[in-house]
Design an enzyme around this catalytic site. Sequence first.
Site, PDB file in Angstrom:
ATOM      1  N   GLY A 111       0.833  -1.208   0.000  1.00 54.14           N
ATOM      2  CA  GLY A 111       0.000   0.000   0.000  1.00 54.14           C
ATOM      3  C   GLY A 111       0.856   1.241   0.000  1.00 54.14           C
ATOM      4  N   GLY A 113       2.672   3.696   1.379  1.00 62.10           N
ATOM      5  CA  GLY A 113       3.240   3.905   2.707  1.00 62.10           C
ATOM      6  C   GLY A 113       3.825   5.293   2.878  1.00 62.10           C
ATOM      7  N   ARG A 114       4.039   5.956   1.776  1.00 58.02           N
ATOM      8  CA  ARG A 114       4.585   7.319   1.866  1.00 58.02           C
ATOM      9  C   ARG A 114       4.002   8.190   0.768  1.00 58.02           C
ATOM     10  NH1 ARG A 114      10.178   6.551  -1.405  1.00 58.02           N
ATOM     11  NH2 ARG A 114       9.477   4.646  -2.349  1.00 58.02           N
ATOM     12  N   GLY A 147       7.227   7.403   6.067  1.00 57.87           N
ATOM     13  CA  GLY A 147       6.284   8.051   5.152  1.00 57.87           C
ATOM     14  C   GLY A 147       6.879   9.210   4.374  1.00 57.87           C
ATOM     15  N   ARG A 197       3.130  13.795  -7.981  1.00 55.07           N
ATOM     16  CA  ARG A 197       3.198  12.885  -9.127  1.00 55.07           C
ATOM     17  C   ARG A 197       1.845  12.788  -9.806  1.00 55.07           C
ATOM     18  NH1 ARG A 197       5.564   6.876  -8.251  1.00 55.07           N
ATOM     19  NH2 ARG A 197       3.694   6.511  -7.028  1.00 55.07           N
ATOM     20  N   ARG A 204      -2.226  -0.836  -9.673  1.00 54.42           N
ATOM     21  CA  ARG A 204      -1.106  -1.711 -10.002  1.00 54.42           C
ATOM     22  C   ARG A 204      -1.587  -3.155 -10.111  1.00 54.42           C
ATOM     23  NH1 ARG A 204       2.982   1.336  -6.881  1.00 54.42           N
ATOM     24  NH2 ARG A 204       1.939   3.302  -6.456  1.00 54.42           N
ATOM     25  N   ASP A 273       3.832  -4.903  -7.542  1.00 55.48           N
ATOM     26  CA  ASP A 273       3.251  -3.661  -7.012  1.00 55.48           C
ATOM     27  C   ASP A 273       3.802  -2.433  -7.718  1.00 55.48           C
ATOM     28  OD1 ASP A 273       5.496  -4.827  -5.385  1.00 55.48           O
ATOM     29  OD2 ASP A 273       5.558  -2.784  -4.604  1.00 55.48           O
ATOM     30  N   ASN A 274       4.760  -2.612  -8.600  1.00 59.31           N
ATOM     31  CA  ASN A 274       5.299  -1.473  -9.342  1.00 59.31           C
ATOM     32  C   ASN A 274       4.923  -1.524 -10.816  1.00 59.31           C
ATOM     33  OD1 ASN A 274       6.504  -0.377  -7.070  1.00 59.31           O
ATOM     34  ND2 ASN A 274       8.430  -1.446  -7.386  1.00 59.31           N
ATOM     35  N   ASP A 283       6.875   4.174 -10.471  1.00 57.01           N
ATOM     36  CA  ASP A 283       7.750   3.973  -9.314  1.00 57.01           C
ATOM     37  C   ASP A 283       9.223   3.897  -9.718  1.00 57.01           C
ATOM     38  OD1 ASP A 283       5.670   4.161  -7.618  1.00 57.01           O
ATOM     39  OD2 ASP A 283       5.834   2.163  -6.752  1.00 57.01           O
TER      40      ASP A 283
END
Length: 516
Positions: A111, A113-114, A147, A197, A204, A273-274, A283
Amino acid sequence: MHYHGSIMNNDSLRPGASGTSEARPGEMPLENSYARLPASFYSRVAPTPVASPALIRLNRSLADHLGLDPDLLASPAGLEILSGNRVPASARPLAQAYAGHQFGNWVPQLGDGRAVLLGEVVDRDGMRRDIQLKGAGPTPYSRIGDGRASIGPVVREYLASEHMAALGIATTRALAAIATGEHVFRERPEPGGILARVASSHVRVGTFQYIASREGRDGVQILADYVIDRHYPGLADSANPYLALLEAVSERTADLVASWLMVGFIHGVMNTDNLSVAGETLDYGPFGFVDFYDPGTVYSSIDAQGRYAYNRQPDIAQWNLARLAETLLPLIDENGDAAVEKAYSVLSGYARRFETRYHEGLRRKIGLSVARDGDAELALELLEIMGSSNADMTLTFRRLSYLDGTDPRGDDPVRELFAQPGAFDAWARKWRQRLAVENRGEAERRSAMCAVNPAYILRNHLAQRAVDAAVESLDFSPMERLLEVLSHPYDDQPGNGDYSLPPKPEERVLRTFCGT
Ligand code: AMP
Ligand code: MG
Protein backbone atom coordinates in the site's frame (compact mmCIF):
# COMPACT_ATOMS: atom_id res chain seq x y z
CA MET A 1 -20.51 -7.44 -2.03
CA HIS A 2 -22.46 -5.42 -4.53
CA TYR A 3 -21.30 -2.15 -5.87
CA HIS A 4 -22.98 -0.32 -8.65
CA GLY A 5 -20.80 2.76 -8.85
CA SER A 6 -19.17 3.82 -12.04
CA ILE A 7 -16.89 6.73 -12.52
CA MET A 8 -18.83 7.56 -15.63
CA ASN A 9 -22.22 7.61 -13.89
CA ASN A 10 -21.67 9.78 -10.93
CA ASP A 11 -18.61 11.71 -11.90
CA SER A 12 -18.73 12.95 -15.44
CA LEU A 13 -15.50 13.32 -17.30
CA ARG A 14 -16.23 17.00 -17.63
CA PRO A 15 -14.03 19.10 -15.38
CA GLY A 16 -16.09 20.96 -12.88
CA ALA A 17 -18.62 18.15 -12.62
CA SER A 18 -19.61 16.63 -9.29
CA GLY A 19 -17.06 16.91 -6.53
CA THR A 20 -15.46 20.06 -7.75
CA SER A 21 -18.15 22.57 -6.88
CA GLU A 22 -16.77 23.07 -3.37
CA ALA A 23 -13.43 24.29 -4.68
CA ARG A 24 -12.77 27.83 -3.59
CA PRO A 25 -11.69 30.34 -6.17
CA GLY A 26 -8.05 29.80 -6.98
CA GLU A 27 -8.03 26.37 -5.45
CA MET A 28 -7.20 23.07 -7.05
CA PRO A 29 -10.50 21.48 -8.09
CA LEU A 30 -10.29 17.74 -7.48
CA GLU A 31 -12.45 14.80 -8.30
CA ASN A 32 -12.38 11.59 -6.31
CA SER A 33 -13.55 8.56 -8.23
CA TYR A 34 -11.25 6.21 -6.32
CA ALA A 35 -12.69 7.41 -3.01
CA ARG A 36 -16.08 6.09 -4.14
CA LEU A 37 -14.78 2.54 -4.37
CA PRO A 38 -15.42 0.31 -1.33
CA ALA A 39 -13.69 1.52 1.82
CA SER A 40 -11.56 -1.63 2.00
CA PHE A 41 -9.66 -0.53 -1.13
CA TYR A 42 -7.90 2.32 0.64
CA SER A 43 -7.52 4.29 3.83
CA ARG A 44 -8.64 7.86 4.20
CA VAL A 45 -5.61 9.81 5.32
CA ALA A 46 -4.48 13.39 4.91
CA PRO A 47 -0.91 14.43 4.21
CA THR A 48 1.09 15.33 7.32
CA PRO A 49 2.12 18.99 7.21
CA VAL A 50 5.79 19.90 6.87
CA ALA A 51 7.86 22.59 8.55
CA SER A 52 8.74 25.04 5.81
CA PRO A 53 7.98 23.96 2.28
CA ALA A 54 9.81 25.49 -0.67
CA LEU A 55 9.14 24.93 -4.32
CA ILE A 56 12.09 23.27 -6.05
CA ARG A 57 10.43 23.11 -9.39
CA LEU A 58 6.99 23.36 -10.91
CA ASN A 59 6.23 21.68 -14.21
CA ARG A 60 4.32 24.59 -15.70
CA SER A 61 3.46 23.00 -19.01
CA LEU A 62 2.11 19.88 -17.32
CA ALA A 63 0.11 22.01 -14.90
CA ASP A 64 -1.36 23.84 -17.83
CA HIS A 65 -2.21 20.57 -19.60
CA LEU A 66 -3.97 19.41 -16.45
CA GLY A 67 -6.11 22.53 -16.52
CA LEU A 68 -4.40 23.90 -13.40
CA ASP A 69 -3.14 27.46 -13.19
CA PRO A 70 0.68 27.37 -13.01
CA ASP A 71 0.87 30.80 -11.38
CA LEU A 72 -1.50 29.73 -8.67
CA LEU A 73 0.41 26.52 -8.06
CA ALA A 74 3.64 28.49 -7.76
CA SER A 75 2.07 30.93 -5.29
CA PRO A 76 2.21 30.44 -1.51
CA ALA A 77 -1.32 29.04 -1.62
CA GLY A 78 -0.32 26.52 -4.29
CA LEU A 79 2.75 25.51 -2.32
CA GLU A 80 0.56 24.83 0.71
CA ILE A 81 -1.36 22.29 -1.35
CA LEU A 82 1.61 20.72 -3.12
CA SER A 83 3.41 20.22 0.19
CA GLY A 84 0.36 18.70 1.85
CA ASN A 85 0.07 21.51 4.37
CA ARG A 86 -3.44 22.26 3.28
CA VAL A 87 -5.95 19.89 1.76
CA PRO A 88 -8.17 21.49 -0.88
CA ALA A 89 -11.81 21.54 0.11
CA SER A 90 -12.77 19.30 -2.80
CA ALA A 91 -10.19 16.63 -1.94
CA ARG A 92 -10.86 13.26 -0.31
CA PRO A 93 -7.23 12.29 0.28
CA LEU A 94 -6.43 8.61 0.66
CA ALA A 95 -3.71 6.00 0.59
CA GLN A 96 -4.32 3.10 -1.77
CA ALA A 97 -4.02 -0.46 -0.51
CA TYR A 98 -2.12 -3.03 -2.51
CA ALA A 99 -0.13 -6.20 -2.13
CA GLY A 100 2.49 -7.68 -4.39
CA HIS A 101 5.24 -10.07 -5.20
CA GLN A 102 8.51 -8.47 -4.24
CA PHE A 103 11.41 -10.27 -5.90
CA GLY A 104 9.08 -13.20 -6.38
CA ASN A 105 7.93 -13.36 -2.76
CA TRP A 106 4.30 -12.78 -1.87
CA VAL A 107 3.74 -9.81 0.44
CA PRO A 108 0.04 -9.66 1.36
CA GLN A 109 0.03 -6.08 2.59
CA LEU A 110 1.84 -3.16 1.02
CA GLY A 111 0.00 0.00 0.00
CA ASP A 112 0.91 3.66 -0.25
CA GLY A 113 3.24 3.91 2.71
CA ARG A 114 4.59 7.32 1.87
CA ALA A 115 2.17 8.66 -0.67
CA VAL A 116 -1.25 10.25 -0.46
CA LEU A 117 -3.61 10.45 -3.40
CA LEU A 118 -4.96 13.98 -3.23
CA GLY A 119 -7.49 13.43 -5.96
CA GLU A 120 -8.00 13.51 -9.71
CA VAL A 121 -8.23 16.12 -12.40
CA VAL A 122 -9.49 15.75 -15.94
CA ASP A 123 -6.87 17.07 -18.31
CA ARG A 124 -7.29 18.97 -21.56
CA ASP A 125 -7.54 15.71 -23.48
CA GLY A 126 -10.38 14.55 -21.27
CA MET A 127 -8.11 12.06 -19.48
CA ARG A 128 -8.55 11.54 -15.77
CA ARG A 129 -5.22 11.90 -13.98
CA ASP A 130 -4.28 11.21 -10.35
CA ILE A 131 -2.42 13.78 -8.34
CA GLN A 132 -0.44 12.07 -5.64
CA LEU A 133 1.94 13.51 -3.08
CA LYS A 134 4.85 11.14 -2.63
CA GLY A 135 6.67 11.66 0.66
CA ALA A 136 3.57 13.14 2.31
CA GLY A 137 3.88 11.41 5.68
CA PRO A 138 2.83 8.15 7.30
CA THR A 139 -0.24 6.19 6.33
CA PRO A 140 -1.74 2.96 7.68
CA TYR A 141 0.51 1.16 5.17
CA SER A 142 3.80 2.69 6.28
CA ARG A 143 4.85 -0.32 8.37
CA ILE A 144 8.18 0.76 9.88
CA GLY A 145 8.74 3.55 7.34
CA ASP A 146 8.51 7.25 8.12
CA GLY A 147 6.28 8.05 5.15
CA ARG A 148 8.79 10.57 3.90
CA ALA A 149 11.17 10.85 0.98
CA SER A 150 14.65 12.22 0.78
CA ILE A 151 15.24 14.96 -1.74
CA GLY A 152 17.65 12.78 -3.74
CA PRO A 153 15.04 10.26 -4.93
CA VAL A 154 12.60 13.12 -5.55
CA VAL A 155 15.10 14.72 -7.91
CA ARG A 156 15.81 11.37 -9.56
CA GLU A 157 12.14 10.61 -10.13
CA TYR A 158 11.45 14.12 -11.42
CA LEU A 159 14.31 13.85 -13.91
CA ALA A 160 13.44 10.33 -14.99
CA SER A 161 9.74 10.78 -15.49
CA GLU A 162 10.09 14.00 -17.45
CA HIS A 163 12.88 12.53 -19.55
CA MET A 164 10.90 9.37 -20.31
CA ALA A 165 7.94 11.52 -21.35
CA ALA A 166 10.23 13.48 -23.68
CA LEU A 167 11.49 10.22 -25.13
CA GLY A 168 7.88 9.35 -25.93
CA ILE A 169 7.66 6.54 -23.39
CA ALA A 170 4.49 6.07 -21.35
CA THR A 171 5.17 7.21 -17.83
CA THR A 172 3.85 8.87 -14.71
CA ARG A 173 4.78 12.54 -14.63
CA ALA A 174 6.25 15.01 -12.20
CA LEU A 175 4.08 18.04 -11.49
CA ALA A 176 6.28 19.55 -8.80
CA ALA A 177 9.18 18.89 -6.48
CA ILE A 178 9.08 20.39 -3.01
CA ALA A 179 11.70 20.71 -0.31
CA THR A 180 10.04 20.17 3.05
CA GLY A 181 12.50 22.05 5.22
CA GLU A 182 12.71 18.95 7.39
CA HIS A 183 15.26 16.20 7.59
CA VAL A 184 14.70 12.54 6.94
CA PHE A 185 16.97 9.96 8.49
CA ARG A 186 18.42 7.41 6.13
CA GLU A 187 22.03 6.35 6.52
CA ARG A 188 22.50 9.96 7.55
CA PRO A 189 20.20 12.94 7.85
CA GLU A 190 19.14 14.21 4.43
CA PRO A 191 16.85 17.05 3.38
CA GLY A 192 13.29 15.89 2.88
CA GLY A 193 11.30 16.25 -0.31
CA ILE A 194 7.89 15.66 -1.80
CA LEU A 195 7.13 14.79 -5.38
CA ALA A 196 3.71 15.74 -6.72
CA ARG A 197 3.20 12.89 -9.13
CA VAL A 198 0.67 12.59 -11.90
CA ALA A 199 -0.49 9.23 -13.25
CA SER A 200 -3.25 7.92 -15.47
CA SER A 201 -3.97 6.02 -12.30
CA HIS A 202 -1.94 4.36 -9.60
CA VAL A 203 -3.72 1.01 -9.93
CA ARG A 204 -1.11 -1.71 -10.00
CA VAL A 205 -1.07 -5.44 -10.60
CA GLY A 206 -0.56 -5.56 -6.84
CA THR A 207 -3.85 -3.71 -6.32
CA PHE A 208 -5.66 -6.58 -8.04
CA GLN A 209 -3.70 -9.06 -5.95
CA TYR A 210 -4.66 -7.29 -2.74
CA ILE A 211 -8.34 -7.19 -3.56
CA ALA A 212 -8.35 -10.78 -4.85
CA SER A 213 -6.72 -12.11 -1.70
CA ARG A 214 -9.07 -10.22 0.62
CA GLU A 215 -12.33 -9.77 -1.18
CA GLY A 216 -12.36 -12.52 -3.76
CA ARG A 217 -14.18 -12.47 -7.04
CA ASP A 218 -16.72 -9.74 -6.29
CA GLY A 219 -14.08 -7.32 -5.13
CA VAL A 220 -11.94 -7.97 -8.18
CA GLN A 221 -14.96 -7.35 -10.37
CA ILE A 222 -15.44 -3.93 -8.82
CA LEU A 223 -11.80 -3.04 -9.36
CA ALA A 224 -11.77 -4.46 -12.87
CA ASP A 225 -14.90 -2.51 -13.78
CA TYR A 226 -13.27 0.62 -12.43
CA VAL A 227 -10.11 0.04 -14.47
CA ILE A 228 -12.10 -0.71 -17.61
CA ASP A 229 -14.15 2.45 -17.10
CA ARG A 230 -11.10 4.54 -16.53
CA HIS A 231 -8.48 3.11 -18.88
CA TYR A 232 -10.15 0.82 -21.40
CA PRO A 233 -13.72 2.08 -21.80
CA GLY A 234 -14.06 0.40 -25.19
CA LEU A 235 -13.92 -3.02 -23.52
CA ALA A 236 -17.07 -2.68 -21.45
CA ASP A 237 -19.20 -4.08 -24.24
CA SER A 238 -16.93 -6.88 -25.33
CA ALA A 239 -18.09 -10.49 -25.02
CA ASN A 240 -15.65 -11.18 -22.19
CA PRO A 241 -14.61 -7.81 -20.74
CA TYR A 242 -12.26 -9.28 -18.13
CA LEU A 243 -10.36 -11.37 -20.62
CA ALA A 244 -10.27 -8.31 -22.86
CA LEU A 245 -8.91 -6.31 -19.92
CA LEU A 246 -6.11 -8.81 -19.40
CA GLU A 247 -5.33 -8.61 -23.08
CA ALA A 248 -5.34 -4.82 -23.15
CA VAL A 249 -3.07 -4.54 -20.12
CA SER A 250 -0.78 -7.16 -21.66
CA GLU A 251 -0.58 -5.22 -24.91
CA ARG A 252 0.25 -1.95 -23.22
CA THR A 253 2.83 -3.69 -21.08
CA ALA A 254 4.44 -5.34 -24.10
CA ASP A 255 4.65 -1.97 -25.83
CA LEU A 256 6.00 -0.33 -22.71
CA VAL A 257 8.76 -2.85 -22.07
CA ALA A 258 9.78 -2.80 -25.74
CA SER A 259 10.05 0.99 -25.54
CA TRP A 260 12.24 0.66 -22.43
CA LEU A 261 14.63 -1.68 -24.17
CA MET A 262 14.99 0.69 -27.12
CA VAL A 263 16.63 3.33 -24.94
CA GLY A 264 18.44 1.06 -22.49
CA PHE A 265 16.11 1.69 -19.57
CA ILE A 266 16.23 -0.67 -16.61
CA HIS A 267 13.35 -0.23 -14.17
CA GLY A 268 15.21 -1.96 -11.40
CA VAL A 269 12.28 -3.15 -9.22
CA MET A 270 9.66 -4.74 -11.42
CA ASN A 271 7.72 -6.15 -8.50
CA THR A 272 4.03 -6.67 -9.19
CA ASP A 273 3.25 -3.66 -7.01
CA ASN A 274 5.30 -1.47 -9.34
CA LEU A 275 3.55 -2.49 -12.56
CA SER A 276 0.78 -0.11 -13.59
CA VAL A 277 -2.32 -1.59 -15.20
CA ALA A 278 -2.51 1.57 -17.31
CA GLY A 279 0.75 0.67 -19.01
CA GLU A 280 2.84 3.54 -17.64
CA THR A 281 6.32 3.37 -16.21
CA LEU A 282 5.65 3.60 -12.48
CA ASP A 283 7.75 3.97 -9.31
CA TYR A 284 11.20 5.15 -10.23
CA GLY A 285 13.54 3.72 -7.62
CA PRO A 286 16.86 2.12 -8.42
CA PHE A 287 16.36 2.54 -12.17
CA GLY A 288 19.21 3.13 -14.56
CA PHE A 289 20.11 3.47 -18.21
CA VAL A 290 22.59 1.24 -19.97
CA ASP A 291 25.79 2.98 -20.99
CA PHE A 292 28.19 0.36 -22.33
CA TYR A 293 25.94 -2.28 -23.81
CA ASP A 294 25.63 -5.41 -21.74
CA PRO A 295 22.26 -7.17 -21.86
CA GLY A 296 22.66 -8.49 -18.32
CA THR A 297 23.14 -5.03 -16.81
CA VAL A 298 21.85 -4.62 -13.25
CA TYR A 299 22.30 -1.43 -11.24
CA SER A 300 19.91 -1.90 -8.36
CA SER A 301 21.64 -2.35 -5.03
CA ILE A 302 18.80 -4.60 -3.87
CA ASP A 303 18.82 -6.92 -6.89
CA ALA A 304 21.70 -9.22 -6.04
CA GLN A 305 20.29 -12.04 -8.18
CA GLY A 306 19.84 -9.89 -11.28
CA ARG A 307 16.14 -10.77 -11.40
CA TYR A 308 15.39 -7.39 -12.94
CA ALA A 309 18.35 -7.14 -15.30
CA TYR A 310 17.92 -5.19 -18.54
CA ASN A 311 17.27 -8.24 -20.69
CA ARG A 312 15.02 -10.03 -18.18
CA GLN A 313 12.39 -7.30 -18.18
CA PRO A 314 10.21 -8.76 -20.94
CA ASP A 315 9.94 -12.12 -19.15
CA ILE A 316 9.44 -10.53 -15.77
CA ALA A 317 6.63 -8.39 -17.13
CA GLN A 318 4.97 -11.56 -18.42
CA TRP A 319 5.42 -13.19 -15.02
CA ASN A 320 3.74 -10.17 -13.45
CA LEU A 321 0.91 -10.32 -15.97
CA ALA A 322 0.39 -13.97 -15.03
CA ARG A 323 -0.15 -12.79 -11.45
CA LEU A 324 -2.75 -10.32 -12.76
CA ALA A 325 -4.35 -13.11 -14.78
CA GLU A 326 -4.70 -15.26 -11.65
CA THR A 327 -6.80 -12.60 -9.98
CA LEU A 328 -9.08 -12.35 -13.02
CA LEU A 329 -9.61 -16.09 -13.62
CA PRO A 330 -12.95 -16.36 -11.80
CA LEU A 331 -14.27 -13.50 -13.92
CA ILE A 332 -12.87 -14.82 -17.17
CA ASP A 333 -14.75 -18.12 -17.03
CA GLU A 334 -16.74 -19.95 -14.37
CA ASN A 335 -15.03 -23.10 -15.49
CA GLY A 336 -11.55 -23.01 -13.96
CA ASP A 337 -9.82 -24.96 -16.71
CA ALA A 338 -11.41 -22.89 -19.44
CA ALA A 339 -10.40 -19.69 -17.64
CA VAL A 340 -6.78 -20.83 -17.38
CA GLU A 341 -6.70 -21.76 -21.03
CA LYS A 342 -8.05 -18.38 -22.11
CA ALA A 343 -5.67 -16.48 -19.86
CA TYR A 344 -2.77 -18.59 -21.05
CA SER A 345 -3.48 -17.74 -24.64
CA VAL A 346 -3.50 -14.01 -23.80
CA LEU A 347 -0.15 -14.35 -22.06
CA SER A 348 1.31 -16.08 -25.13
CA GLY A 349 -0.04 -13.16 -27.13
CA TYR A 350 1.96 -10.87 -24.86
CA ALA A 351 5.17 -12.64 -25.82
CA ARG A 352 4.39 -12.38 -29.52
CA ARG A 353 3.41 -8.74 -29.24
CA PHE A 354 6.55 -7.89 -27.32
CA GLU A 355 8.76 -9.59 -29.87
CA THR A 356 7.02 -7.83 -32.75
CA ARG A 357 7.41 -4.45 -31.09
CA TYR A 358 10.99 -5.13 -30.10
CA HIS A 359 11.99 -6.17 -33.58
CA GLU A 360 10.12 -3.27 -35.17
CA GLY A 361 11.87 -0.87 -32.85
CA LEU A 362 15.29 -2.32 -33.57
CA ARG A 363 14.63 -2.21 -37.29
CA ARG A 364 13.88 1.51 -37.04
CA LYS A 365 16.94 2.06 -34.92
CA ILE A 366 19.15 0.78 -37.71
CA GLY A 367 17.31 2.84 -40.28
CA LEU A 368 15.21 0.28 -42.11
CA SER A 369 11.81 1.57 -43.10
CA VAL A 370 10.15 -1.54 -44.47
CA ALA A 371 10.32 -5.00 -42.93
CA ARG A 372 12.25 -7.71 -44.70
CA ASP A 373 13.35 -11.16 -43.66
CA GLY A 374 16.60 -11.04 -41.77
CA ASP A 375 16.14 -7.50 -40.42
CA ALA A 376 15.73 -8.56 -36.82
CA GLU A 377 18.76 -10.83 -37.07
CA LEU A 378 20.82 -7.98 -38.52
CA ALA A 379 19.85 -5.66 -35.68
CA LEU A 380 20.38 -8.35 -33.04
CA GLU A 381 23.82 -9.02 -34.47
CA LEU A 382 24.71 -5.36 -33.94
CA LEU A 383 23.61 -5.63 -30.31
CA GLU A 384 25.70 -8.73 -29.92
CA ILE A 385 28.90 -7.11 -31.17
CA MET A 386 28.11 -4.01 -29.11
CA GLY A 387 28.00 -6.36 -26.14
CA SER A 388 31.27 -8.08 -26.87
CA SER A 389 32.93 -4.75 -27.71
CA ASN A 390 31.44 -2.80 -24.80
CA ALA A 391 30.17 -0.13 -27.12
CA ASP A 392 28.08 2.66 -25.68
CA MET A 393 24.48 1.86 -26.62
CA THR A 394 23.15 5.38 -27.09
CA LEU A 395 26.16 6.72 -28.97
CA THR A 396 26.35 3.69 -31.26
CA PHE A 397 22.81 4.11 -32.54
CA ARG A 398 22.96 7.89 -32.65
CA ARG A 399 26.21 7.99 -34.58
CA LEU A 400 25.08 5.18 -36.85
CA SER A 401 22.29 7.53 -37.91
CA TYR A 402 24.89 9.87 -39.40
CA LEU A 403 26.95 7.31 -41.30
CA ASP A 404 26.90 7.39 -45.06
CA GLY A 405 24.63 4.74 -46.54
CA THR A 406 27.18 3.62 -49.11
CA ASP A 407 30.62 4.86 -48.15
CA PRO A 408 32.36 3.40 -45.06
CA ARG A 409 35.18 5.94 -45.04
CA GLY A 410 33.49 8.13 -42.46
CA ASP A 411 32.74 5.27 -40.06
CA ASP A 412 35.31 6.21 -37.41
CA PRO A 413 32.90 7.91 -34.99
CA VAL A 414 31.14 4.56 -34.61
CA ARG A 415 34.17 2.31 -35.01
CA GLU A 416 35.94 4.04 -32.14
CA LEU A 417 33.13 2.98 -29.78
CA PHE A 418 33.99 -0.68 -30.35
CA ALA A 419 36.82 -2.54 -28.62
CA GLN A 420 37.01 -4.61 -31.84
CA PRO A 421 36.33 -2.14 -34.68
CA GLY A 422 36.72 -4.95 -37.21
CA ALA A 423 33.54 -6.56 -35.88
CA PHE A 424 31.70 -3.35 -36.61
CA ASP A 425 33.20 -3.10 -40.10
CA ALA A 426 31.95 -6.58 -40.96
CA TRP A 427 28.50 -5.74 -39.67
CA ALA A 428 28.44 -2.40 -41.48
CA ARG A 429 29.05 -4.14 -44.81
CA LYS A 430 25.90 -6.21 -44.34
CA TRP A 431 24.04 -3.16 -43.13
CA ARG A 432 24.93 -1.21 -46.28
CA GLN A 433 23.88 -4.10 -48.49
CA ARG A 434 20.54 -4.05 -46.75
CA LEU A 435 20.27 -0.24 -46.99
CA ALA A 436 20.77 -0.54 -50.73
CA VAL A 437 17.32 -2.09 -51.08
CA GLU A 438 15.61 0.66 -49.08
CA ASN A 439 13.98 3.24 -51.21
CA ARG A 440 14.42 6.40 -49.29
CA GLY A 441 17.09 9.05 -49.43
CA GLU A 442 19.95 9.58 -47.02
CA ALA A 443 18.50 12.68 -45.42
CA GLU A 444 15.18 10.99 -44.84
CA ARG A 445 16.82 7.93 -43.32
CA ARG A 446 18.98 10.08 -41.09
CA SER A 447 16.12 12.10 -39.69
CA ALA A 448 14.03 8.95 -39.18
CA MET A 449 16.92 7.36 -37.28
CA CYS A 450 17.54 10.46 -35.20
CA ALA A 451 13.87 10.45 -34.23
CA VAL A 452 14.24 7.02 -32.59
CA ASN A 453 17.86 7.10 -31.46
CA PRO A 454 18.21 9.69 -28.70
CA ALA A 455 21.38 11.75 -28.50
CA TYR A 456 20.83 12.25 -24.78
CA ILE A 457 19.67 9.87 -22.10
CA LEU A 458 19.56 10.23 -18.33
CA ARG A 459 22.86 8.52 -17.76
CA ASN A 460 23.36 7.41 -14.19
CA HIS A 461 26.34 9.64 -13.56
CA LEU A 462 24.41 12.68 -14.77
CA ALA A 463 21.50 11.88 -12.48
CA GLN A 464 23.95 11.33 -9.64
CA ARG A 465 25.55 14.73 -10.17
CA ALA A 466 22.16 16.44 -9.97
CA VAL A 467 21.22 14.42 -6.90
CA ASP A 468 24.49 15.15 -5.12
CA ALA A 469 24.18 18.90 -5.63
CA ALA A 470 20.60 18.78 -4.35
CA VAL A 471 21.35 16.67 -1.28
CA GLU A 472 24.67 18.28 -0.33
CA SER A 473 23.82 21.92 -0.82
CA LEU A 474 20.19 22.25 -1.96
CA ASP A 475 21.60 23.34 -5.28
CA PHE A 476 19.09 22.52 -7.98
CA SER A 477 20.86 24.15 -10.89
CA PRO A 478 22.41 20.89 -12.17
CA MET A 479 18.91 19.37 -12.15
CA GLU A 480 17.57 22.34 -14.10
CA ARG A 481 20.34 22.15 -16.68
CA LEU A 482 19.86 18.43 -17.09
CA LEU A 483 16.11 18.78 -17.47
CA GLU A 484 16.65 21.33 -20.20
CA VAL A 485 18.93 19.00 -22.15
CA LEU A 486 16.91 15.85 -21.53
CA SER A 487 13.61 17.37 -22.51
CA HIS A 488 14.85 17.42 -26.14
CA PRO A 489 16.61 14.07 -26.22
CA TYR A 490 16.36 13.60 -29.97
CA ASP A 491 17.81 16.99 -30.90
CA ASP A 492 21.45 17.68 -31.51
CA GLN A 493 22.34 20.38 -29.03
CA PRO A 494 25.52 22.21 -29.91
CA GLY A 495 27.41 23.06 -26.77
CA ASN A 496 25.83 20.22 -24.78
CA GLY A 497 27.98 17.45 -26.19
CA ASP A 498 29.31 16.56 -22.73
CA TYR A 499 25.85 15.42 -21.71
CA SER A 500 25.83 12.84 -24.48
CA LEU A 501 28.97 11.07 -23.35
CA PRO A 502 29.26 7.91 -21.28
CA PRO A 503 30.85 8.25 -17.85
CA LYS A 504 34.59 8.45 -17.46
CA PRO A 505 35.93 5.60 -15.33
CA GLU A 506 35.89 7.75 -12.19
CA GLU A 507 32.31 8.88 -12.92
CA ARG A 508 30.76 5.45 -13.33
CA VAL A 509 27.79 4.74 -11.11
CA LEU A 510 27.54 1.00 -10.67
CA ARG A 511 24.78 0.92 -8.08
CA THR A 512 21.48 2.70 -7.84
CA PHE A 513 19.32 2.81 -4.74
CA CYS A 514 15.68 2.63 -3.78
CA GLY A 515 13.75 5.79 -3.29
CA THR A 516 13.16 5.33 0.41
P1 AMP B 1 8.95 0.70 -3.36
O1 AMP B 1 9.82 -0.50 -3.46
O2 AMP B 1 9.72 1.99 -3.19
O3 AMP B 1 7.96 0.81 -4.46
O4 AMP B 1 8.15 0.55 -1.99
C1 AMP B 1 7.62 -0.66 -1.52
C2 AMP B 1 6.70 -0.41 -0.36
O5 AMP B 1 7.37 0.24 0.71
C3 AMP B 1 5.51 0.46 -0.69
O6 AMP B 1 4.40 -0.05 0.01
C4 AMP B 1 5.92 1.81 -0.19
O7 AMP B 1 4.82 2.62 0.11
C5 AMP B 1 6.68 1.44 1.07
N1 AMP B 1 7.65 2.48 1.46
C6 AMP B 1 8.78 2.81 0.80
N2 AMP B 1 9.42 3.81 1.43
C7 AMP B 1 8.69 4.13 2.51
C8 AMP B 1 8.82 5.09 3.58
N3 AMP B 1 9.86 5.93 3.65
N4 AMP B 1 7.86 5.12 4.51
C9 AMP B 1 6.82 4.29 4.45
N5 AMP B 1 6.63 3.36 3.49
C10 AMP B 1 7.55 3.28 2.52
MG1 MG C 1 6.46 0.88 -5.37
